[in-house]
Design a protein around this motif. Structure first.
Motif, PDB file in Angstrom:
ATOM      1  N   THR A   3      -4.928  -6.758   1.724  1.00  0.00           N
ATOM      2  CA  THR A   3      -4.050  -6.059   2.667  1.00  0.00           C
ATOM      3  C   THR A   3      -4.810  -4.919   3.339  1.00  0.00           C
ATOM      4  OG1 THR A   3      -2.113  -6.579   1.316  1.00  0.00           O
ATOM      5  CG2 THR A   3      -1.909  -4.715   2.826  1.00  0.00           C
ATOM      6  N   LEU A   4      -5.523  -4.148   2.534  1.00  0.00           N
ATOM      7  CA  LEU A   4      -6.286  -3.018   3.066  1.00  0.00           C
ATOM      8  C   LEU A   4      -7.403  -3.506   4.001  1.00  0.00           C
ATOM      9  CD1 LEU A   4      -6.930   0.003   3.088  1.00  0.00           C
ATOM     10  CD2 LEU A   4      -8.362  -0.358   1.064  1.00  0.00           C
ATOM     11  N   LEU A  49       0.851  -1.201   0.000  1.00  0.00           N
ATOM     12  CA  LEU A  49       0.000   0.000   0.000  1.00  0.00           C
ATOM     13  C   LEU A  49       0.879   1.241   0.000  1.00  0.00           C
ATOM     14  CD1 LEU A  49      -2.763  -0.899   2.667  1.00  0.00           C
ATOM     15  CD2 LEU A  49      -2.942  -1.064   0.167  1.00  0.00           C
ATOM     16  N   HIS A  50       0.521   2.198  -0.867  1.00  0.00           N
ATOM     17  CA  HIS A  50       1.318   3.416  -1.027  1.00  0.00           C
ATOM     18  C   HIS A  50       0.520   4.642  -0.617  1.00  0.00           C
ATOM     19  CE1 HIS A  50       4.594   1.628  -3.595  1.00  0.00           C
ATOM     20  NE2 HIS A  50       3.637   0.724  -3.789  1.00  0.00           N
ATOM     21  N   GLY A  51       0.200   4.790   0.664  1.00  0.00           N
ATOM     22  CA  GLY A  51      -0.485   6.011   1.071  1.00  0.00           C
ATOM     23  C   GLY A  51      -1.924   6.070   0.607  1.00  0.00           C
ATOM     24  N   ARG A  58      -1.561  -4.619  10.904  1.00  0.00           N
ATOM     25  CA  ARG A  58      -1.343  -3.197  11.182  1.00  0.00           C
ATOM     26  C   ARG A  58      -0.621  -2.548  10.007  1.00  0.00           C
ATOM     27  NH1 ARG A  58      -1.676  -1.887  16.770  1.00  0.00           N
ATOM     28  NH2 ARG A  58      -1.766  -3.715  18.133  1.00  0.00           N
ATOM     29  N   GLN A  59      -0.961  -1.293   9.749  1.00  0.00           N
ATOM     30  CA  GLN A  59      -0.262  -0.570   8.696  1.00  0.00           C
ATOM     31  C   GLN A  59       1.157  -0.246   9.137  1.00  0.00           C
ATOM     32  OE1 GLN A  59      -2.607   0.666  10.655  1.00  0.00           O
ATOM     33  NE2 GLN A  59      -2.495   2.882  10.895  1.00  0.00           N
ATOM     34  N   GLY A 116      -1.471  -0.747  -5.181  1.00  0.00           N
ATOM     35  CA  GLY A 116      -1.368  -0.210  -3.827  1.00  0.00           C
ATOM     36  C   GLY A 116      -1.868   1.205  -3.656  1.00  0.00           C
ATOM     37  N   ARG A 117      -2.559   1.727  -4.694  1.00  0.00           N
ATOM     38  CA  ARG A 117      -3.116   3.080  -4.598  1.00  0.00           C
ATOM     39  C   ARG A 117      -4.577   3.054  -4.982  1.00  0.00           C
ATOM     40  NH1 ARG A 117       2.004   3.733  -6.715  1.00  0.00           N
ATOM     41  NH2 ARG A 117       3.296   5.199  -5.548  1.00  0.00           N
ATOM     42  N   ILE A 118      -5.299   4.059  -4.490  1.00  0.00           N
ATOM     43  CA  ILE A 118      -6.674   4.231  -4.947  1.00  0.00           C
ATOM     44  C   ILE A 118      -6.634   5.108  -6.171  1.00  0.00           C
ATOM     45  CG2 ILE A 118      -8.912   5.262  -4.407  1.00  0.00           C
ATOM     46  CD1 ILE A 118      -8.523   4.436  -1.533  1.00  0.00           C
ATOM     47  N   ILE A 119      -7.233   4.635  -7.282  1.00  0.00           N
ATOM     48  CA  ILE A 119      -7.187   5.448  -8.499  1.00  0.00           C
ATOM     49  C   ILE A 119      -8.540   6.037  -8.826  1.00  0.00           C
ATOM     50  CG2 ILE A 119      -5.195   4.264  -9.508  1.00  0.00           C
ATOM     51  CD1 ILE A 119      -7.266   2.711 -11.265  1.00  0.00           C
TER      52      ILE A 119
END
Ligand SMILES: Nc1ncnc2c1ncn2[C@@H]1O[C@H](COP(=O)(O)OP(=O)(O)OP(=O)(O)O)[C@@H](O)[C@H]1O
Ligand SMILES: [Mg+2]
Length: 222
Positions: free
Chosen positions: A48-49, A23-25, A58-59, A218-221
Protein backbone atom coordinates in the motif's frame (compact mmCIF):
# COMPACT_ATOMS: atom_id res chain seq x y z
CA UNK A 1 15.98 18.60 0.12
CA UNK A 2 14.80 15.03 0.67
CA UNK A 3 13.85 13.09 -2.46
CA UNK A 4 10.76 11.69 -0.77
CA UNK A 5 8.86 13.25 2.09
CA UNK A 6 5.87 11.43 3.56
CA UNK A 7 3.90 13.24 6.24
CA UNK A 8 1.12 11.46 8.10
CA UNK A 9 0.03 9.22 5.25
CA UNK A 10 -3.15 7.31 5.91
CA UNK A 11 -4.93 4.93 3.59
CA UNK A 12 -8.46 3.71 4.01
CA UNK A 13 -9.69 1.10 1.55
CA UNK A 14 -13.41 1.12 0.93
CA UNK A 15 -15.28 -1.84 -0.47
CA UNK A 16 -19.01 -1.37 -0.30
CA UNK A 17 -19.91 -0.60 3.29
CA UNK A 18 -16.67 -1.97 4.65
CA UNK A 19 -13.68 0.18 5.43
CA UNK A 20 -10.19 -1.00 6.17
CA UNK A 21 -7.44 1.32 7.34
CA UNK A 22 -4.16 0.03 5.91
CA UNK A 23 -1.97 3.01 6.88
CA UNK A 24 -2.24 4.97 10.13
CA UNK A 25 -0.28 8.18 9.69
CA UNK A 26 3.07 7.19 8.25
CA UNK A 27 5.87 9.76 8.15
CA UNK A 28 9.44 9.45 6.89
CA UNK A 29 11.97 10.90 4.47
CA UNK A 30 14.21 9.29 1.89
CA UNK A 31 17.33 11.05 0.68
CA UNK A 32 18.70 10.89 -2.83
CA UNK A 33 21.11 7.96 -3.22
CA UNK A 34 19.78 5.89 -0.32
CA UNK A 35 18.96 2.17 -0.47
CA UNK A 36 16.06 1.61 1.94
CA UNK A 37 14.40 -1.69 2.84
CA UNK A 38 10.78 -1.85 4.04
CA UNK A 39 9.90 -4.92 6.10
CA UNK A 40 7.06 -6.21 8.25
CA UNK A 41 4.49 -9.00 8.44
CA UNK A 42 2.11 -9.81 5.62
CA UNK A 43 -0.75 -7.29 5.54
CA UNK A 44 1.08 -4.55 7.48
CA UNK A 45 0.76 -2.10 4.56
CA UNK A 46 4.07 -2.35 2.69
CA UNK A 47 2.61 -2.62 -0.82
CA UNK A 48 0.00 0.00 0.00
CA UNK A 49 2.78 2.40 0.95
CA UNK A 50 4.92 1.57 -2.09
CA UNK A 51 1.96 2.03 -4.45
CA UNK A 52 1.37 5.51 -3.03
CA UNK A 53 5.07 6.39 -3.39
CA UNK A 54 4.91 5.22 -7.02
CA UNK A 55 1.84 7.28 -7.85
CA UNK A 56 -0.17 4.13 -8.55
CA UNK A 57 -2.58 4.88 -5.74
CA UNK A 58 -3.42 7.94 -3.64
CA UNK A 59 -3.39 8.32 0.11
CA UNK A 60 -6.60 9.13 1.97
CA UNK A 61 -4.92 11.76 4.15
CA UNK A 62 -1.49 13.24 4.65
CA UNK A 63 1.08 14.81 2.37
CA UNK A 64 3.41 13.18 -0.12
CA UNK A 65 6.18 15.35 -1.58
CA UNK A 66 8.56 14.13 -4.29
CA UNK A 67 11.48 16.46 -5.04
CA UNK A 68 9.42 19.06 -3.17
CA UNK A 69 6.46 18.66 -5.56
CA UNK A 70 3.11 17.74 -4.03
CA UNK A 71 2.18 14.46 -5.69
CA UNK A 72 -1.25 14.37 -4.04
CA UNK A 73 -2.14 17.60 -5.82
CA UNK A 74 -1.44 16.16 -9.29
CA UNK A 75 -4.32 15.50 -11.67
CA UNK A 76 -4.37 12.05 -13.29
CA UNK A 77 -2.46 13.13 -16.41
CA UNK A 78 0.33 14.78 -14.39
CA UNK A 79 0.44 11.72 -12.16
CA UNK A 80 0.87 9.40 -15.19
CA UNK A 81 3.69 11.64 -16.40
CA UNK A 82 5.26 11.56 -12.91
CA UNK A 83 5.18 7.74 -12.95
CA UNK A 84 6.73 7.50 -16.41
CA UNK A 85 9.51 10.02 -15.78
CA UNK A 86 10.40 9.66 -12.12
CA UNK A 87 9.47 6.15 -11.00
CA UNK A 88 10.79 2.72 -11.88
CA UNK A 89 8.70 -0.14 -10.50
CA UNK A 90 9.67 -3.79 -10.08
CA UNK A 91 7.23 -6.45 -8.86
CA UNK A 92 7.51 -9.91 -7.35
CA UNK A 93 5.96 -11.50 -10.44
CA UNK A 94 7.90 -9.56 -13.10
CA UNK A 95 4.84 -8.53 -15.21
CA UNK A 96 6.64 -8.68 -18.53
CA UNK A 97 4.62 -8.64 -21.75
CA UNK A 98 4.61 -12.34 -22.67
CA UNK A 99 4.37 -11.91 -26.43
CA UNK A 100 7.31 -9.49 -26.62
CA UNK A 101 11.01 -10.33 -26.55
CA UNK A 102 13.33 -8.87 -23.89
CA UNK A 103 14.45 -5.91 -26.01
CA UNK A 104 10.87 -4.86 -26.78
CA UNK A 105 9.85 -5.22 -23.13
CA UNK A 106 12.68 -2.91 -22.09
CA UNK A 107 11.90 -0.44 -24.88
CA UNK A 108 8.23 -0.17 -23.92
CA UNK A 109 8.40 2.67 -21.35
CA UNK A 110 10.69 4.65 -23.64
CA UNK A 111 7.95 4.53 -26.27
CA UNK A 112 5.51 6.17 -23.84
CA UNK A 113 8.28 8.66 -23.13
CA UNK A 114 8.45 9.65 -26.82
CA UNK A 115 11.90 8.21 -27.66
CA UNK A 116 12.32 7.23 -31.35
CA UNK A 117 12.43 3.57 -32.40
CA UNK A 118 16.11 3.33 -33.40
CA UNK A 119 17.20 5.06 -30.20
CA UNK A 120 14.90 2.79 -28.17
CA UNK A 121 16.48 -0.33 -29.70
CA UNK A 122 19.98 0.89 -29.00
CA UNK A 123 19.23 1.85 -25.43
CA UNK A 124 17.34 -1.41 -24.77
CA UNK A 125 20.44 -3.35 -25.87
CA UNK A 126 22.64 -1.23 -23.58
CA UNK A 127 20.30 -1.74 -20.64
CA UNK A 128 20.11 -5.50 -21.18
CA UNK A 129 23.92 -5.62 -21.34
CA UNK A 130 24.02 -3.70 -18.07
CA UNK A 131 21.97 -6.44 -16.36
CA UNK A 132 24.06 -9.20 -17.98
CA UNK A 133 21.57 -10.25 -20.66
CA UNK A 134 23.27 -9.06 -23.84
CA UNK A 135 22.69 -12.51 -25.35
CA UNK A 136 18.94 -12.59 -24.61
CA UNK A 137 17.66 -9.60 -26.60
CA UNK A 138 15.38 -11.75 -28.72
CA UNK A 139 14.25 -14.13 -25.96
CA UNK A 140 10.65 -14.08 -24.79
CA UNK A 141 9.80 -14.30 -21.09
CA UNK A 142 8.71 -17.96 -21.45
CA UNK A 143 12.22 -18.75 -22.73
CA UNK A 144 13.98 -17.18 -19.72
CA UNK A 145 14.52 -18.23 -16.11
CA UNK A 146 12.84 -16.32 -13.28
CA UNK A 147 16.07 -14.54 -12.41
CA UNK A 148 16.56 -13.52 -16.03
CA UNK A 149 12.98 -12.28 -16.30
CA UNK A 150 13.47 -10.17 -13.20
CA UNK A 151 16.64 -8.68 -14.68
CA UNK A 152 14.66 -7.75 -17.81
CA UNK A 153 12.05 -6.16 -15.55
CA UNK A 154 14.77 -4.16 -13.78
CA UNK A 155 16.24 -3.01 -17.10
CA UNK A 156 12.75 -1.90 -18.14
CA UNK A 157 12.22 -0.10 -14.82
CA UNK A 158 15.37 1.99 -15.24
CA UNK A 159 14.89 2.64 -18.99
CA UNK A 160 13.70 6.22 -18.49
CA UNK A 161 16.40 6.95 -15.88
CA UNK A 162 13.96 7.28 -12.97
CA UNK A 163 14.74 9.22 -9.79
CA UNK A 164 13.84 6.20 -7.69
CA UNK A 165 13.42 2.45 -8.15
CA UNK A 166 10.57 0.98 -6.11
CA UNK A 167 10.78 -2.79 -5.76
CA UNK A 168 8.01 -4.86 -4.14
CA UNK A 169 9.46 -8.24 -3.08
CA UNK A 170 11.71 -8.39 -6.16
CA UNK A 171 13.26 -11.68 -5.01
CA UNK A 172 10.02 -13.18 -3.66
CA UNK A 173 9.56 -15.62 -6.57
CA UNK A 174 13.22 -16.55 -6.92
CA UNK A 175 15.40 -19.22 -5.33
CA UNK A 176 18.18 -18.18 -2.99
CA UNK A 177 20.91 -18.01 -5.65
CA UNK A 178 18.86 -15.95 -8.11
CA UNK A 179 17.66 -13.73 -5.29
CA UNK A 180 21.25 -13.03 -4.35
CA UNK A 181 22.09 -12.10 -7.94
CA UNK A 182 19.16 -9.68 -8.15
CA UNK A 183 20.26 -8.13 -4.86
CA UNK A 184 23.81 -7.74 -6.20
CA UNK A 185 22.42 -6.02 -9.29
CA UNK A 186 20.33 -3.65 -7.17
CA UNK A 187 23.33 -2.84 -4.98
CA UNK A 188 25.43 -2.05 -8.02
CA UNK A 189 22.72 0.24 -9.44
CA UNK A 190 22.56 1.94 -6.04
CA UNK A 191 26.34 2.45 -5.97
CA UNK A 192 25.98 4.03 -9.42
CA UNK A 193 23.62 6.57 -7.88
CA UNK A 194 20.12 5.09 -8.12
CA UNK A 195 17.86 5.61 -5.09
CA UNK A 196 16.08 2.35 -4.22
CA UNK A 197 13.18 1.48 -1.92
CA UNK A 198 12.72 -2.28 -1.62
CA UNK A 199 10.01 -4.21 0.19
CA UNK A 200 11.28 -7.57 1.41
CA UNK A 201 10.55 -10.34 3.89
CA UNK A 202 14.15 -11.48 3.65
CA UNK A 203 16.05 -10.06 6.63
CA UNK A 204 19.38 -11.13 5.15
CA UNK A 205 18.71 -8.95 2.09
CA UNK A 206 17.25 -6.14 4.19
CA UNK A 207 20.47 -6.13 6.21
CA UNK A 208 22.45 -5.29 3.09
CA UNK A 209 20.73 -1.92 2.60
CA UNK A 210 21.54 1.47 4.16
CA UNK A 211 18.44 1.64 6.30
CA UNK A 212 15.45 -0.37 7.43
CA UNK A 213 11.87 0.87 7.75
CA UNK A 214 9.98 -1.65 9.85
CA UNK A 215 6.18 -1.61 9.68
CA UNK A 216 3.47 -3.13 11.84
CA UNK A 217 -0.30 -2.77 11.42
CA UNK A 218 -0.04 0.24 9.14
CA UNK A 219 2.55 2.08 11.24
CA UNK A 220 6.28 2.49 11.19
CA UNK A 221 7.69 1.02 14.38
CA UNK A 222 11.38 1.38 13.70
N1 LIG B 1 -7.87 -2.91 -2.52
C1 LIG B 1 -7.99 -3.23 -1.24
N2 LIG B 1 -9.22 -3.20 -0.63
C2 LIG B 1 -9.35 -3.51 0.67
N3 LIG B 1 -8.33 -3.85 1.48
C3 LIG B 1 -7.10 -3.90 0.95
C4 LIG B 1 -6.87 -3.59 -0.45
N4 LIG B 1 -5.54 -3.73 -0.69
C5 LIG B 1 -4.99 -4.10 0.48
N5 LIG B 1 -5.92 -4.20 1.46
C6 LIG B 1 -5.66 -4.55 2.87
O1 LIG B 1 -4.73 -3.63 3.40
C7 LIG B 1 -3.79 -4.29 4.23
C8 LIG B 1 -2.38 -3.98 3.74
O2 LIG B 1 -2.20 -4.62 2.49
P1 LIG B 1 -0.78 -4.59 1.74
O3 LIG B 1 -0.99 -5.26 0.43
O4 LIG B 1 -0.28 -3.21 1.75
O5 LIG B 1 0.08 -5.51 2.72
P2 LIG B 1 1.59 -6.00 2.57
O6 LIG B 1 2.31 -5.52 3.78
O7 LIG B 1 2.13 -5.61 1.25
O8 LIG B 1 1.43 -7.59 2.67
P3 LIG B 1 2.24 -8.75 1.90
O9 LIG B 1 3.54 -8.89 2.62
O10 LIG B 1 1.37 -9.96 2.09
O11 LIG B 1 2.39 -8.37 0.47
C9 LIG B 1 -4.14 -5.76 4.21
O12 LIG B 1 -4.85 -6.06 5.38
C10 LIG B 1 -5.01 -5.90 2.99
O13 LIG B 1 -5.97 -6.90 3.18
MG1 LIG C 1 2.70 -6.69 -0.44
Amino acid sequence: MALIQAEGLTKIYQSGKNEYQALHGVSFQIEKGEFVAVTGRSGCGKSTLLNILGGMDRQTQGRYLFEDADVSGMKNRALANFRNKKIGFVFQSFYLAGEMDAAHNVALPMGYGGVRAAQRRRRAAELLAEVGLENKLKSKPSQMSGGEQQRVAIARAIANSPSVLLADEPTGNLDHENGKQIMELLRRLNREGLTIVMVTHDLELAGQTDRLIKMQDGRIIE
